[in-house]
Design an enzyme around this catalytic site. Structure first.
Site, PDB file in Angstrom:
ATOM      1  N   GLU A 434     102.259 115.878  38.266  1.00 41.67           N
ATOM      2  CA  GLU A 434     102.005 114.949  36.885  1.00 41.67           C
ATOM      3  C   GLU A 434     104.017 115.284  36.812  1.00 41.67           C
ATOM      4  O   GLU A 434     103.732 115.866  34.863  1.00 41.67           O
ATOM      5  CB  GLU A 434     101.471 114.759  35.960  1.00 41.67           C
ATOM      6  CG  GLU A 434     100.458 114.214  35.836  1.00 41.67           C
ATOM      7  CD  GLU A 434     100.163 112.998  36.452  1.00 41.67           C
ATOM      8  OE1 GLU A 434     100.992 111.917  35.691  1.00 41.67           O
ATOM      9  OE2 GLU A 434      99.328 112.108  36.196  1.00 41.67           O
ATOM     10  N   GLU A 504      93.042 113.081  42.582  1.00 42.61           N
ATOM     11  CA  GLU A 504      91.811 112.946  41.809  1.00 42.61           C
ATOM     12  C   GLU A 504      91.313 111.063  41.624  1.00 42.61           C
ATOM     13  O   GLU A 504      91.812 110.384  42.079  1.00 42.61           O
ATOM     14  CB  GLU A 504      93.314 113.426  40.889  1.00 42.61           C
ATOM     15  CG  GLU A 504      93.472 114.670  40.063  1.00 42.61           C
ATOM     16  CD  GLU A 504      93.979 114.816  39.449  1.00 42.61           C
ATOM     17  OE1 GLU A 504      93.901 114.140  38.067  1.00 42.61           O
ATOM     18  OE2 GLU A 504      95.204 115.640  39.062  1.00 42.61           O
TER      19      GLU A 504
HETATM   20  C1  IPT Z   1      95.134 113.204  35.711  1.00 38.56           C
HETATM   21  C2  IPT Z   1      95.525 114.748  35.404  1.00 38.56           C
HETATM   22  O1  IPT Z   1      96.550 114.971  36.903  1.00 38.56           O
HETATM   23  C3  IPT Z   1      94.828 115.814  35.807  1.00 38.56           C
HETATM   24  O2  IPT Z   1      95.020 117.413  34.554  1.00 38.56           O
HETATM   25  C4  IPT Z   1      93.896 116.084  34.262  1.00 38.56           C
HETATM   26  O3  IPT Z   1      94.647 116.144  33.060  1.00 38.56           O
HETATM   27  C5  IPT Z   1      92.986 114.338  34.585  1.00 38.56           C
HETATM   28  O4  IPT Z   1      94.087 113.805  34.868  1.00 38.56           O
HETATM   29  C6  IPT Z   1      92.312 113.552  33.261  1.00 38.56           C
HETATM   30  O5  IPT Z   1      91.432 114.924  33.326  1.00 38.56           O
HETATM   31  S1  IPT Z   1      96.874 112.707  34.963  1.00 38.56           S
HETATM   32  C7  IPT Z   1      95.763 111.089  34.308  1.00 38.56           C
HETATM   33  C8  IPT Z   1      97.698 110.831  32.827  1.00 38.56           C
HETATM   34  C9  IPT Z   1      95.776 110.319  34.993  1.00 38.56           C
END
Ligand code: IPT
Length: 975
Positions: A434, A504
């Site tokens: 990010e 993710e």
């Molecule tokens: C994404 C992040 O990479 C992770 O650290 C965490 O924040 C997750 O989301 C949510 O829990 S970033 C998000 C803006 C998609």
């Protein structure tokens, strides 16, 4: 006189990444070192420039001061920075911890090289010894080493002072979604070497047995050349490996790693090598020794190495030539008592648990994890995406191209690679998280490509520019939370050029991970889709005393269990430490509780990852398939379990066939399937046949299942008995019910419901406070029909209940008409409450753990029994929980086996808990809930899927509760 380190004001100078710090290397000096862990004298200053006076307190090292007894408490923010200053600036109020202690440098270290190793400090570390400036380091999740040879005097005590500044220019690139802490979070130690020492060791071990070990030898005096007669040897599990003299002569050859490495090389080919993969993590012990001319050993370095290859061919990521599925999870270094400080035993427990639930990959979100994590991943078998400590989320765009941060990007990525490149588990380097995408990323990627051409690079911010774009710094298309249809469309487009592995997906906040099975059905059947990393492993709830609101800290062991904090304590999330700027419960989004208790979604994952699966049932038996990539089935055994609707369960041993990966075979059942007994489900309980590094023999690995026979057509109940008692309000009277069955459309919003915006809509519609009005109560012989209207701001839902006496009880036939405008509600069904004392639930349906319509792949159909108190899942922020999917019938009974039995017309979503939906809706933490003595029972005609909308896609249309007429019926009997 101003201290030169302070005078540099390094907390506002992104160009200064270090000063006086030794280069990162892969030589592990932890064993044989002098540990400086323990209590240090400690002062917490309001700013780095404040003077130290007054009395010292103590702080434990390693450990964040925010988790110890200071007034600087943890704070949680996700994207936004905890202060307004723009990069590279930090706020004037800048907590600064000064750690000091005496160190007795052993007298026999005289004449040797002496190095201070600080495992991790956030975010700026300043080192002084006996008042003399020694060095500076940033990069909060990697070690910093400083040469103290000329600073300390062996045999005499020295005073080591470590000053740790919490906020700095570096904080802007450490803006990860987690608690903010300050302090020294990993071990501190002092080690010694001969002046001429192994400065670095680079191992390349390929799956064909080719081994190359490049050793960098350095003299403390600065000369890198080996003195006459000195040489290097290796020892691979007892086999002596000699220095490659050919290499010495050539001194420069085409395939050198880089100009900095390979001064001395060992080269060997290991015949018949046992290759490393996550299923069979075969390791070899390599000891590299630096010998003096007389043969004595001046220095040595031990490495556990694995022989394996990683390649990308076309759009497949290959390990040893195999397209492996990446069943990953994002893991932070987190502990509810110590924050970012994690022990070896805790990390081992994390990984053992992940293995038991079918995970084979870890992304070290979002920084290099504790060094032991990689040793454990090598040993237990995980594919690791190693991620650099770069997340500039709040100011991503400004920083990605800011030349002032160029050094920091290259420094962080290169130091990670230099530390971790000898681990077979590490298969991909990640440039961070990010942080948008800019020239600073390309600079770091360029360094990695030159230095370690053996592994791919990934970076989500780059991949986002185009999943198939060859020019961006990501060899993998690694989106986060991409809708499944987008992934499928890409894989089917003909345009895909890179493996698609989500960095993710399936956000595990609260009651979540809906549609995980749908994702995996698509992944396993679509070339080009190879898996992903669930967000995330653990809820970051910090154990907090309710009385004074402080973190309990290291003394809290034993003050929690089964996912719940002990009375007087709770799992704190954002805002609970009095922070005004925070992001609430978003920090609690793990697939396990803070104490590592698995959430039910873990069982869903375990099943989806099953190494053995049932393909089909034929008369001659059941067809089994081996779904692993490398391993046979010999390490597994099993038990067949046949559950019949009539209450019988037949069991018998299962002999698993000798199958190679991908093979199938028919196996006979140890019993004949009875011709009677109604609906029949066959489950194979697969367990480890022998001890594994991560599980003793007998540990359940998966429980695949197949329906052998559908349910019989429902029999029309025989009307019998006296008329059912229904009052003037149309409410059923029953001796075991304290609240009659009524219609409900409300569930306590899950985190997904809240953050996905559904709950706000439902509240605006008034679904949480619908008003029931009885329209009519009609009696027709023994039958009573009640019509009611349930009104809210949005409209009216008409509900009809028909009560008919049947043998031993009452049959309830219900229908409700959901008008068009109620186009997506949480549930539609009945809720009632029972008297106290009915504390055991037995059911025929899916279980034993919690399941929901879009998270029901992991719960086999069978006869299950659990105490009512154990049915509820204590998600940190109370919400809908404890549901069981596909329930055909259940009994609720007291210890004398009396109680009530409910028979359902078809498999339904049922929940039995101690809480009304409104109790759960009103509470912010689990400890605010007071269990009721009776049971609150929900029988749903339809229940909305869970989805993952707290961050990512909602559930699929198939799992929504749609408008129209819903009908359901059930029979209530006393037993
Ligand atoms: C994404 C992040 O990479 C992770 O650290 C965490 O924040 C997750 O989301 C949510 O829990 S970033 C998000 C803006 C998609």
């Amino acid at each position: 006189m101003t201290d030169p380190l302070l005078a540099l004001r390094p907390w506002q100078a992104p160009e200064v990444t270090s000063w006086g710090r030794l280069p990162m290397n892969a030589v592990d000096r932890r064993s044989g070192a002098l540990s400086l862990d323990g209590d240090w004298r400690f002062r917490l200053l309001p700013t780095p420039e404040a003077t130290v006076h007054g009395t010292w307190s103590t702080a434990h090292v390693p450990g964040a001061w925010t988790m110890q007894d200071t007034d600087d408490l943890p704070q949680y923010t996700n994207v936004r920075m905890p202060y307004a200053e723009f990069p590279p600036r930090s706020p004037a109020a800048n907590p600064t911890g000064v750690y000091e202690r005496h160190v007795d440098v052993p007298a026999d270290w005289a004449g040797r090289r002496i190095v201070l190793h600080v495992g991790a400090a956030e975010s700026v570390l300043l080192v002084h010894v006996d008042g003399r400036p020694v060095g500076i380091s940033k990069d909060s999740h990697l070690a910093a080493e400083f040469d103290l040879t000329d600073v300390v005097r062996p045999g005499e005590p020295s005073v080591v002072r470590l000053t740790v500044v919490k906020w700095s220019d570096a904080t802007h690139i450490e803006d990860q979604d987690q608690w903010w802490h300050g302090g020294i979070t990993r071990s501190v130690l002092l080690y010694t070497t001969d002046p001429l020492h192994l400065a670095d060791v680079t191992v390349r071990a390929r799956r064909d047995g080719d081994l190359r070990v490049d050793c960098l030898v350095r003299d403390a005096a600065g000369d890198g050349a080996l003195p006459e007669g000195w040489y290097v040897t290796g020892d691979l599990d007892g086999d002596l490996l000699a220095q490659d003299t050919e290499f010495d002569r050539l001194n420069a050859e085409d395939e050198r790693v880089s100009d900095f490495l390979g001064e001395v090389r060992i080269r060997a080919v290991v015949p018949g090598v046992r290759t490393w993969n996550a299923e069979q993590p075969e390791l070899y012990g390599l000891t590299v020794r630096l010998h003096r001319a007389d043969g004595t050993v001046a220095d040595s370095s031990y490495h556990r190495i694995g022989f394996r290859d990683v390649d990308i061919v076309g759009r497949d990521l290959l390990v040893n030539g195999e397209r492996v599925f990446i069943r990953g999870v994002n893991r932070h270094d987190f502990h509810p008592l110590t924050g970012r400080t994690v022990s070896y035993d805790d990390m081992r427990a994390d990984l053992v648990l992940l293995k038991r639930f079918g995970f084979n990959a870890i992304r070290t979100s979002h920084y290099p994890n504790d060094p032991s994590l990689y040793d454990l991943a090598d040993e237990l078998g995980f594919y690791v995406v190693d991620e650099a400590d770069i997340e500039s989320h709040d100011h991503a765009h400004e920083i990605a191209d800011d030349p002032r941060y160029l050094n920091a990007f290259v420094d962080r990525v290169s130091r990670m690679v230099l530390r971790d490149r000898n681990h077979p588990s590490v298969i991909v380097w990640s440039l961070g998280n990010e942080s948008d995408y800019g020239a600073n990323h390309d600079a770091a990627a360029g360094w990695v490509r030159r230095h370690d051409p053996t592994r791919p690079i990934q970076y989500e911010g780059a991949a986002k520019r185009g999943w198939a774009d060859p020019d961006v710094a990501s060899d993998i298309a690694c989106p986060m939370y991409a809708p499944l249809e987008d992934c499928l469309a890409h894989a089917l487009s003909g345009q895909q050029t890179k493996p698609l592995i989500q960095c993710e997906y399936s956000h595990a906040m609260g009651n979540s991970n809906g549609t995980l099975a749908d994702h995996w059905a698509a992944i396993e059947s679509t070339p080009g889709l190879q898996g992903g990393f669930i967000w995330e492993f653990r809820d970051h709830g910090i154990l907090q005393r309710v009385s004074d609101g402080r973190p309990v800290g290291r003394a809290g062991a034993g003050l929690y269990g089964n996912g719940v904090a002990a009375p007087g304590h709770r799992w704190a999330y954002g805002g609970d430490f009095g922070e005004t700027v925070h992001d609430g419960a978003f920090v609690a989004d793990g697939i396990v509780f803070p104490d590592r208790t698995p959430k039910p979604a873990m069982y869903e994952h375990r099943e989806i990852a099953a190494p053995v699966r049932i393909r089909s049932f034929r008369h001659e038996g059941v067809v089994l398939a081996n779904h692993q990539h490398f391993r046979g089935l010999d390490w597994l055994t099993g038990t067949w379990e046949l559950a019949l609707a009539d209450g019988r369960t037949l069991t018998g041993p299962a002999a698993l066939p000798d199958l190679r990966p991908g093979e199938t075979a028919a196996v006979p059942l140890p019993f004949a399937v009875p011709a009677d007994g109604g609906e029949a489900w066959l489950t194979l309980r697969v367990t480890t046949a022998e001890d594994q590094a991560w599980a003793p023999a007998g540990t359940e690995v998966c429980a695949p299942r197949i329906r052998l026979r559908a349910a019989d057509a429902p029999r029309e109940p025989v009307v019998s008995g006296p008329a059912v008692e229904v009052d003037a309000e149309g409410l059923l009277r029953h001796p075991l019910l304290t609240a009659a069955p009524t219609l409900t459309l409300w569930r306590a919003p899950t985190d997904n419901d809240e953050l996905g915006g559904m709950a706000a809509r439902w509240r605006a519609w008034g679904l949480d406070q619908m008003v029931r009005e009885v329209v009519s109560v009609r009696r027709d012989g023994e039958r009573v029909t009640v019509e009611s209207e349930h009104g809210c701001a949005l409209g009216v839902v008409r509900h009809r209940q028909q009560f008919t006496p049947v043998e031993g009880g009452v049959r309830v036939e219900e229908s409700a008409e959901l008008p068009e405008e109620f186009h997506d509600v949480a549930r539609i069904g009945s809720v009632f409450e029972t008297v106290a004392g009915l504390d055991l639930l037995e059911w025929f349906g899916q279980g034993p753990w919690e399941s929901y319509p879009d998270r029901a792949a992991g719960a086999p159909v069978g006869h299950h029994a659990l105490p009512v108190d154990d049915l509820f899942t204590p998600y940190l922020r109370p919400q809908e929980s404890g549901g069981r999917h596909g329930v055909r019938r259940f009994t609720l009974s007291s210890p004398d086996a009396t109680g009530l039995a409910v028979e359902l017309d078809e498999p339904r979503q049922v929940s039995v808990t101690r809480y009304r939906a409104e109790d759960l809706t009103a509470a912010a933490h689990h400890d605010e809930l007071t269990p009721r003595t009776g049971c609150v029972v929900h029988i749903d005609a339809a229940h909305r899927g869970l989805g993952t909308a707290s961050c990512g896609p909602d559930t699929f249309p198939a799992y929504l509760v749609t408008p129209g007429v819903h009908r359901w019926s059930w029979t209530l009997r006393m037993v």
